[in-house]
Every structure is written in structure tokens, then in C-alpha cells.
Design a protein around this motif. Structure first.
Motif, PDB file in Angstrom:
ATOM      1  N   PHE A  60      10.437 -13.634  -7.165  1.00 37.98           N
ATOM      2  CA  PHE A  60       8.989 -13.431  -7.215  1.00 37.98           C
ATOM      3  C   PHE A  60       8.389 -13.428  -5.811  1.00 37.98           C
ATOM      4  O   PHE A  60       7.536 -12.588  -5.488  1.00 37.98           O
ATOM      5  N   VAL A  61       8.830 -14.346  -4.970  1.00 38.07           N
ATOM      6  CA  VAL A  61       8.346 -14.391  -3.581  1.00 38.07           C
ATOM      7  C   VAL A  61       8.705 -13.095  -2.861  1.00 38.07           C
ATOM      8  O   VAL A  61       7.888 -12.530  -2.117  1.00 38.07           O
ATOM      9  N   PHE A  62       9.922 -12.600  -3.087  1.00 36.41           N
ATOM     10  CA  PHE A  62      10.340 -11.343  -2.465  1.00 36.41           C
ATOM     11  C   PHE A  62       9.437 -10.194  -2.902  1.00 36.41           C
ATOM     12  O   PHE A  62       9.030  -9.355  -2.082  1.00 36.41           O
ATOM     13  N   ILE A  63       9.101 -10.133  -4.197  1.00 39.16           N
ATOM     14  CA  ILE A  63       8.232  -9.068  -4.699  1.00 39.16           C
ATOM     15  C   ILE A  63       6.843  -9.167  -4.070  1.00 39.16           C
ATOM     16  O   ILE A  63       6.259  -8.162  -3.642  1.00 39.16           O
ATOM     17  N   VAL A  64       6.304 -10.387  -4.001  1.00 40.46           N
ATOM     18  CA  VAL A  64       4.963 -10.575  -3.426  1.00 40.46           C
ATOM     19  C   VAL A  64       4.941 -10.161  -1.956  1.00 40.46           C
ATOM     20  O   VAL A  64       4.045  -9.430  -1.509  1.00 40.46           O
ATOM     21  N   VAL A  65       5.932 -10.607  -1.182  1.00 40.23           N
ATOM     22  CA  VAL A  65       6.000 -10.260   0.239  1.00 40.23           C
ATOM     23  C   VAL A  65       6.140  -8.748   0.406  1.00 40.23           C
ATOM     24  O   VAL A  65       5.503  -8.137   1.282  1.00 40.23           O
ATOM     25  N   SER A  66       6.955  -8.123  -0.439  1.00 39.83           N
ATOM     26  CA  SER A  66       7.135  -6.666  -0.366  1.00 39.83           C
ATOM     27  C   SER A  66       5.809  -5.949  -0.590  1.00 39.83           C
ATOM     28  O   SER A  66       5.464  -5.004   0.145  1.00 39.83           O
ATOM     29  N   TYR A  67       5.039  -6.400  -1.573  1.00 40.70           N
ATOM     30  CA  TYR A  67       3.787  -5.714  -1.873  1.00 40.70           C
ATOM     31  C   TYR A  67       2.694  -6.011  -0.849  1.00 40.70           C
ATOM     32  O   TYR A  67       1.815  -5.174  -0.640  1.00 40.70           O
ATOM     33  N   VAL A  68       2.758  -7.144  -0.225  1.00 41.06           N
ATOM     34  CA  VAL A  68       1.829  -7.397   0.890  1.00 41.06           C
ATOM     35  C   VAL A  68       2.077  -6.381   2.000  1.00 41.06           C
ATOM     36  O   VAL A  68       1.138  -5.787   2.553  1.00 41.06           O
ATOM     37  N   GLN A  69       3.358  -6.166   2.329  1.00 42.48           N
ATOM     38  CA  GLN A  69       3.698  -5.180   3.351  1.00 42.48           C
ATOM     39  C   GLN A  69       3.341  -3.767   2.905  1.00 42.48           C
ATOM     40  O   GLN A  69       2.859  -2.938   3.693  1.00 42.48           O
ATOM     41  N   ILE A  70       3.550  -3.474   1.627  1.00 45.60           N
ATOM     42  CA  ILE A  70       3.232  -2.141   1.103  1.00 45.60           C
ATOM     43  C   ILE A  70       1.739  -1.864   1.209  1.00 45.60           C
ATOM     44  O   ILE A  70       1.316  -0.798   1.694  1.00 45.60           O
ATOM     45  N   PHE A  71       0.897  -2.803   0.765  1.00 44.39           N
ATOM     46  CA  PHE A  71      -0.548  -2.579   0.794  1.00 44.39           C
ATOM     47  C   PHE A  71      -1.072  -2.485   2.223  1.00 44.39           C
ATOM     48  O   PHE A  71      -1.998  -1.710   2.494  1.00 44.39           O
ATOM     49  N   ARG A  72      -0.482  -3.257   3.129  1.00 47.97           N
ATOM     50  CA  ARG A  72      -0.886  -3.139   4.535  1.00 47.97           C
ATOM     51  C   ARG A  72      -0.568  -1.750   5.064  1.00 47.97           C
ATOM     52  O   ARG A  72      -1.374  -1.136   5.777  1.00 47.97           O
ATOM     53  N   ALA A  73       0.620  -1.234   4.717  1.00 45.30           N
ATOM     54  CA  ALA A  73       1.004   0.096   5.188  1.00 45.30           C
ATOM     55  C   ALA A  73       0.129   1.177   4.552  1.00 45.30           C
ATOM     56  O   ALA A  73      -0.272   2.139   5.230  1.00 45.30           O
ATOM     57  N   VAL A  74      -0.180   1.033   3.258  1.00 47.41           N
ATOM     58  CA  VAL A  74      -0.999   2.035   2.576  1.00 47.41           C
ATOM     59  C   VAL A  74      -2.409   2.074   3.151  1.00 47.41           C
ATOM     60  O   VAL A  74      -2.978   3.161   3.367  1.00 47.41           O
ATOM     61  N   LEU A  75      -2.975   0.923   3.405  1.00 44.47           N
ATOM     62  CA  LEU A  75      -4.341   0.875   3.930  1.00 44.47           C
ATOM     63  C   LEU A  75      -4.450   1.440   5.340  1.00 44.47           C
ATOM     64  O   LEU A  75      -5.542   1.821   5.779  1.00 44.47           O
ATOM     65  N   ARG A  76      -3.330   1.499   6.058  1.00 43.51           N
ATOM     66  CA  ARG A  76      -3.334   2.075   7.407  1.00 43.51           C
ATOM     67  C   ARG A  76      -3.137   3.584   7.398  1.00 43.51           C
ATOM     68  O   ARG A  76      -3.225   4.226   8.441  1.00 43.51           O
ATOM     69  N   MET A  77      -2.853   4.156   6.223  1.00 49.87           N
ATOM     70  CA  MET A  77      -2.658   5.609   6.147  1.00 49.87           C
ATOM     71  C   MET A  77      -3.965   6.339   6.410  1.00 49.87           C
ATOM     72  O   MET A  77      -4.998   6.018   5.810  1.00 49.87           O
ATOM     73  N   PRO A  78      -3.972   7.345   7.288  1.00 47.10           N
ATOM     74  CA  PRO A  78      -5.231   8.041   7.601  1.00 47.10           C
ATOM     75  C   PRO A  78      -5.673   8.992   6.499  1.00 47.10           C
ATOM     76  O   PRO A  78      -6.865   9.287   6.376  1.00 47.10           O
ATOM     77  N   CYS A  79      -4.739   9.484   5.708  1.00 45.71           N
ATOM     78  CA  CYS A  79      -5.056  10.493   4.689  1.00 45.71           C
ATOM     79  C   CYS A  79      -5.315   9.830   3.343  1.00 45.71           C
ATOM     80  O   CYS A  79      -4.491   9.047   2.851  1.00 45.71           O
ATOM     81  N   GLU A  80      -6.458  10.149   2.753  1.00 56.46           N
ATOM     82  CA  GLU A  80      -6.799   9.563   1.447  1.00 56.46           C
ATOM     83  C   GLU A  80      -5.842  10.025   0.359  1.00 56.46           C
ATOM     84  O   GLU A  80      -5.490   9.257  -0.538  1.00 56.46           O
ATOM     85  N   GLN A  81      -5.400  11.281   0.438  1.00 57.02           N
ATOM     86  CA  GLN A  81      -4.461  11.797  -0.553  1.00 57.02           C
ATOM     87  C   GLN A  81      -3.130  11.048  -0.483  1.00 57.02           C
ATOM     88  O   GLN A  81      -2.515  10.747  -1.505  1.00 57.02           O
ATOM     89  N   GLY A  82      -2.695  10.711   0.744  1.00 59.33           N
ATOM     90  CA  GLY A  82      -1.463   9.950   0.915  1.00 59.33           C
ATOM     91  C   GLY A  82      -1.589   8.556   0.335  1.00 59.33           C
ATOM     92  O   GLY A  82      -0.653   8.051  -0.300  1.00 59.33           O
ATOM     93  N   ARG A  83      -2.753   7.919   0.545  1.00 63.57           N
ATOM     94  CA  ARG A  83      -2.981   6.583  -0.018  1.00 63.57           C
ATOM     95  C   ARG A  83      -2.957   6.632  -1.537  1.00 63.57           C
ATOM     96  O   ARG A  83      -2.386   5.761  -2.191  1.00 63.57           O
ATOM     97  N   HIS A  84      -3.598   7.655  -2.093  1.00 60.72           N
ATOM     98  CA  HIS A  84      -3.641   7.775  -3.561  1.00 60.72           C
ATOM     99  C   HIS A  84      -2.238   7.970  -4.134  1.00 60.72           C
ATOM    100  O   HIS A  84      -1.880   7.360  -5.153  1.00 60.72           O
ATOM    101  N   LYS A  85      -1.431   8.803  -3.491  1.00 66.19           N
ATOM    102  CA  LYS A  85      -0.072   9.047  -3.977  1.00 66.19           C
ATOM    103  C   LYS A  85       0.778   7.782  -3.887  1.00 66.19           C
ATOM    104  O   LYS A  85       1.555   7.468  -4.796  1.00 66.19           O
ATOM    105  N   ALA A  86       0.618   7.030  -2.777  1.00 61.78           N
ATOM    106  CA  ALA A  86       1.385   5.799  -2.618  1.00 61.78           C
ATOM    107  C   ALA A  86       0.991   4.772  -3.677  1.00 61.78           C
ATOM    108  O   ALA A  86       1.851   4.126  -4.285  1.00 61.78           O
ATOM    109  N   PHE A  87      -0.306   4.629  -3.907  1.00 61.19           N
ATOM    110  CA  PHE A  87      -0.758   3.684  -4.934  1.00 61.19           C
ATOM    111  C   PHE A  87      -0.283   4.098  -6.326  1.00 61.19           C
ATOM    112  O   PHE A  87       0.067   3.244  -7.153  1.00 61.19           O
ATOM    113  N   SER A  88      -0.264   5.404  -6.589  1.00 64.28           N
ATOM    114  CA  SER A  88       0.125   5.869  -7.919  1.00 64.28           C
ATOM    115  C   SER A  88       1.585   5.566  -8.227  1.00 64.28           C
ATOM    116  O   SER A  88       1.959   5.441  -9.405  1.00 64.28           O
ATOM    117  N   THR A  89       2.437   5.461  -7.205  1.00 60.60           N
ATOM    118  CA  THR A  89       3.843   5.120  -7.442  1.00 60.60           C
ATOM    119  C   THR A  89       4.080   3.618  -7.478  1.00 60.60           C
ATOM    120  O   THR A  89       5.101   3.173  -8.013  1.00 60.60           O
TER     121      THR A  89
END
Length: 311
Positions: A209-238
Motif C-alpha cells: 500500500f505504501v508503494f502504491i501511495v508513493v507511486s501515485y504521489v510521483q505520478i500526480f506530481r509529474a502529471v501536474l507539471r505537464m504543459p499540455c492539457e490534453q497530455g494531462r487528461h490522457k495520463a489521468f484517464s489511464t
């Protein structure tokens, strides 16, 4: 020590005695079971038949659908048979088999969800290394590790549980052989031995569970740094379907096995057991297909092919 009893069968007494309610439970379980078979069967067929879905993410989704089919098939067919034929009994060997397969399949599913979190982390945070880190051989090894870990966990718990002496009869207040209810039938010192095994499993589960939480913290940080809104939407959708499945699986399972005895009651235990053992296998295909256009397109093409060929 109280008198040790010899048990050849258990009695599953979760449901009411009236015939009308038994038939209602049968109809409800049959509907849920058919929905789970249809949903997971479509996921399996779509992933297997469409080359576009032959990627690591969908390979793990195929494994998840197999595990969901196994989970719901371990509990519902026997519960439906008991409701339909007005029986309560399950053999000692049948009960042991249910415990083994539940631990095997639920454990494998949780480890697989951990692997799927790693897949999403690499895809979003290290996209240039995705092909090298998650090649076909690596994916097969990770899936095998998830299934193998679940198998070892099931062997440990089943062997430990059913080697313990029973002192409190053979009545289980549930519609399947659930470990917390079976533990109540053991002698007090035997109960403590199994609790030690459960603590070990919970510790391992918490690590995942800790591994999953840490992974998603890193994922959301990376997604929020994406400049393209379409890229953010695609990443969130997966990511969101996997996150929803993890949340549903973890919350219901933890509550089922770690809820305080002070709030326990037969009706609450039944609802919680339904939530973690029956609802996720039926809902997971819907969760994964709602926001995933590739899965929806593949399922639609599969249904069109099936209907056209049968006309």
C-alpha cells in the motif's frame, strides 16, 4: 482447554430461513455473477483479440480480469446452490478450498495492483525507459511473481488455519468460509497463532500500500507539471481507473479484516463481505472501461463481430 471437536462440515448461516428471501438472494447473486462473467469475459476477449491492446497495461488488466473471475467464482456458486436447494452445509474440505482460493486470488490481485501502479509510474514518470523496464519478459515475470506470492500466502494461511483444533462448533455466520468467522471457532490459544500469521500478511500488505501511495504521489506530481492539457487528461484517464479499483479493494478488505469487534454485527459483516468479495469483481470491468476509450472501442468491435456472425 475446552473440549476439542471433530468437524466434517461447516454450516453457513448468513441468510434468513424464509424460502422467499432465499430465492431473492439466489436471484440477486445470479444477476451479480452473470454481470461479472460478462464484464470480465469481454475484457479478456477484447485484450486477447485486439493487437492494439497488446501492451503491458492491458496485459496486467487481462490478469486482473482472470483473478476477478476466480474470486467471484469461489464464493457465489456455492452460495447460490445453498440458497436454491435450501441447504446450509459445506464440507470441511470445501471450506478449506474456499479459504485457499480466496487468499490465493485476493492476495494475487493485490500484488498485481501493486505491479500495475509501477506500470503507471514508469509510463508517466519515466516514459523513455518504458520499453526497457516493461518488456514482455519483465511483464511476464512480474505477473508470475504476483500470482506466486498469492499462492504462497494462501498455502501459509490455509495450512495454518486448518491444522488448528476447533472448540466452538461448526456454525459460520457468513455465506462463505471467511477467516475471521472461522477463527471464532478455534480454541483460544490456536486463535492467537493464526492472528500472528495475519499480522505478517497485513504488514506485507501495508508495504504494498505504501508503494502504491508513493507511486501515485510521483505520478500526480509529474502529471501536474505537464504543459499540455490534453497530455494531462490522457495520463489521468489511464491512472484513475486503477486508483479507483485500488481504493475499493483496499478500503473494503481492510475494514473487513481489521474492523473493531465492538462494531461487529451479523448484518454488517454480511454487507462488508459482499462489498469486498462480490462487488469489486463485478464493478472492475465497468470502472476500467468507463474512462478508457481503447477498451470501449475494442469491446464495441468485439460485440459487433459477435452479433454480425450470429445473424
Amino acid at each position: 482447554m475446552p473440549n476439542v471437536s471433530s468437524v466434517s462440515e461447516f454450516l453457513l448461516l448468513a441468510f434468513a430461513d424464509t424460502r422467499e428471501l432465499q430465492l431473492l438472494h439466489f436471484a440477486l447473486f445470479l444477476g451479480i455473477y452473470l454481470a461479472a462473467l460478462l464484464g470480465n469475459g469481454l475484457i479478456l476477449s477484447a485484450v486477447a483479440c485486439h493487437r492494439r491492446l497488446h501492451t503491458p497495461m492491458y496485459f496486467f488488466l487481462l490478469n486482473l480480469a482472470l483473478l476477478d473471475l476466480g474470486c467471484i467464482s469461489t464464493t457465489l456458486p456455492k452460495a447460490m446452490a445453498n440458497a436454491l436447494w435450501d441447504t446450509r452445509a459445506i464440507s470441511y474440505q470445501g471450506c478449506a478450498a474456499q479459504v485457499f482460493f480466496l487468499f490465493f486470488l485476493f492476495g494475487s490481485e493485490y500484488y498485481l495492483l501493486t505491479v500495475m501502479a509501477y506500470d503507471r509510474y514508469v509510463a508517466i514518470c519515466k516514459p523513455l525507459h518504458y520499453g526497457s523496464l516493461l518488456g514482455s519478459r519483465a511483464c511476464a515475470q512480474m505477473a508470475a511473481a504476483a500470482w506466486g506470492s498469492g499462492f504462497l500466502d494462501a498455502v501459509l494461511h490455509t495450512a495454518n488455519t486448518f491444522s488448528l483444533p476447533l472448540c466452538q462448533g461448526n456454525v459460520v455466520d457468513q455465506f462463505f468460509c471467511e477467516i475471521p468467522h472461522i477463527l471464532k471457532l478455534f480454541c483460544s490459544d490456536a486463535y492467537l497463532r493464526e492472528v500472528g500469521t495475519l499480522v505478517f500478511s497485513v504488514s506485507l500488505t501495508f508495504g504494498c500500500f505504501v508503494f502504491i501511495v508513493v507511486s501515485y504521489v510521483q505520478i500526480f506530481r509529474a502529471v501536474l507539471r505537464m504543459p499540455c492539457e490534453q497530455g494531462r487528461h490522457k495520463a489521468f484517464s489511464t491512472c484513475l481507473p486503477h486508483l479507483a479499483v485500488v481504493s475499493l479493494f483496499v478500503s473494503t478488505t481492510i475494514f473487513a479484516y481489521l474492523k473493531p469487534p465492538s462494531i461487529s454485527s451479523p448484518s454488517l459483516d454480511l454487507v462488508v463481505a459482499l462489498l469486498y468479495s462480490v462487488v469489486p469483481p463485478a464493478l472492475n470491468p465497468l470502472i476500467y472501461s468507463m474512462r478508457n476509450q481503447e477498451v470501449k472501442d475494442a469491446v464495441r468491435k468485439l460485440l459487433q463481430y459477435m452479433f454480425l456472425n450470429h445473424q
